[in-house]
Write an enzyme that holds these catalytic residues in place. Structure first.
Site, PDB file in Angstrom:
ATOM      1  N   ASP A  86      26.022  -5.253  58.601  1.00  0.00           N
ATOM      2  CA  ASP A  86      25.114  -4.199  59.054  1.00  0.00           C
ATOM      3  C   ASP A  86      23.656  -4.623  58.861  1.00  0.00           C
ATOM      4  O   ASP A  86      22.801  -4.358  59.710  1.00  0.00           O
ATOM      5  CB  ASP A  86      25.378  -2.907  58.278  1.00  0.00           C
ATOM      6  CG  ASP A  86      26.833  -2.525  58.271  1.00  0.00           C
ATOM      7  OD1 ASP A  86      27.231  -1.656  59.054  1.00  0.00           O
ATOM      8  OD2 ASP A  86      27.588  -3.109  57.475  1.00  0.00           O
TER       9      ASP A  86
ATOM     10  N   HIS B   8      29.813   1.072  54.408  1.00  0.00           N
ATOM     11  CA  HIS B   8      29.896   0.346  55.681  1.00  0.00           C
ATOM     12  C   HIS B   8      30.527   1.323  56.668  1.00  0.00           C
ATOM     13  O   HIS B   8      31.738   1.364  56.866  1.00  0.00           O
ATOM     14  CB  HIS B   8      30.763  -0.908  55.519  1.00  0.00           C
ATOM     15  CG  HIS B   8      31.057  -1.604  56.820  1.00  0.00           C
ATOM     16  ND1 HIS B   8      30.083  -2.081  57.650  1.00  0.00           N
ATOM     17  CD2 HIS B   8      32.244  -1.884  57.429  1.00  0.00           C
ATOM     18  CE1 HIS B   8      30.633  -2.639  58.713  1.00  0.00           C
ATOM     19  NE2 HIS B   8      31.948  -2.523  58.601  1.00  0.00           N
TER      20      HIS B   8
END
Length: 313
Positions: A149, A176
């Site tokens: 990410d 996440h």
């Protein structure tokens, strides 16, 4: 880095096989073992990858069972069920919990000194489950966290500012998943706060632009899946980066999923936070100075994860 390094990958799906490919190209292991419940799939992937051995540093890639993983320095777990249409997050967690109850004890049996790197989703939940099932110290149970990410965030910023992605420094932290946070207050380019850089470069950087970039990062996987069915290349590179930091004892700061024990006012949750990663796994967690909004959002992200864990433990 030690000469004879052994890595085992549990799961021969898109992510598992792409991870082995990335590890081979990085010259990070002398032996890689692929284990999958579908033995033919694991064998086929090992054969296909081995046929490229002449183009990389010497490495033996083979399929096998858990006994063949014995003596691994790192065991990477990519196995697990994918979320089906209409299936709730909780149903997926319970399904993967049962899968991990069959995987982790076997891994631990043959690799009591290995570092366990969890990649399967939901990664923060499954890393915590692996920690509990393994009995390993927290430093040796790591999740891929928000490393990918963070890379997505830096890439999208680089596209907007037309700057080399390697010169943009920032983090995505927390789960996440949907509750992850972007650390705008820490984002810097050329040593300047992102807002200062906006003024210096005359680039648009208002609240709507920031929200769009964050939203694109958060939903990136959904967009890729919509286009091609799954995400695997970028996550494989993220895993390679974590493995590299471990094997080369780099003491790199990566947003892996680590166990919080009071940092940021959060306890007993694995989530993506800046962590020092080296030869023994997670050496330490760094408490970066978040602003009040980011702190509150990180706390909310932890609550989201805790609620899921409470349904299991």
């Amino acid at each position: 880095m030690k000469k004879n390094t052994k890595i085992s990958v549990i799961g021969a799906g898109f992510v598992g096989s792409s991870t082995v490919f990335a590890l081979m190209n990085g010259g990070l292991a002398s032996e890689i073992v692929i284990v999958d419940v579908n033995k033919d799939k694991a064998e086929g992937e090992a054969m296909d990858l081995s046929h490229g051995a002449a183009f990389v540093k010497p490495v033996v890639v083979k399929s096998g069972d858990y006994k063949d993983t014995e003596g691994s320095d790192i065991v990477i777990i990519t196995a697990g069920a994918a979320q089906k249409p209409g299936e709730t997050r909780l149903e997926l967690i319970n399904k993967n919990y049962n899968i991990f109850k069959s995987i982790v004890p076997e891994v631990v049996k043959y690799n009591p000194n290995a570092i366990l790197l969890v990649v399967s989703n939901p990664v923060d939940i499954l890393t915590y489950i692996t920690y509990k099932l393994s009995g390993f110290p927290k430093s040796r149970v790591i999740g891929s966290g928000t490393v990918l990410d963070t890379s997505r965030f830096r890439y999208m910023l680089s596209e907007h500012f037309e700057i080399d992605v390697r010169n943009i420094h920032t983090y995505i932290m927390g789960e996440h998943g949907d509750s992850e946070i972007a650390t705008w207050s820490l984002t810097n380019i050329a040593g300047m706060d992102v807002n200062e850089y906006c003024e210096a470069s005359c680039k648009k950087c208002d609240g709507s632009l920031k929200y769009k970039i964050y939203d694109d990062v958060k939903n990136a996987a959904y967009h890729v899946i919509e286009k091609k069915g799954a995400t695997y290349y970028a996550v494989a590179l993220a895993v390679k980066r974590i493995v590299e930091a471990i094997l080369r004892d780099e003491n790199s700061i990566l947003t892996v999923s680590s166990l919080l024990e009071g940092q940021y006012g959060i306890k007993d949750v694995y989530m993506g936070v800046p962590s020092i990663v080296g030869i023994n796994g997670v050496k330490d967690i760094i408490e970066v100075p978040l602003n009040d909004e980011e702190k509150n959002n990180l706390t909310d992200s932890a609550k989201t994860l805790k609620e899921s864990l409470d349904s299991i433990f």
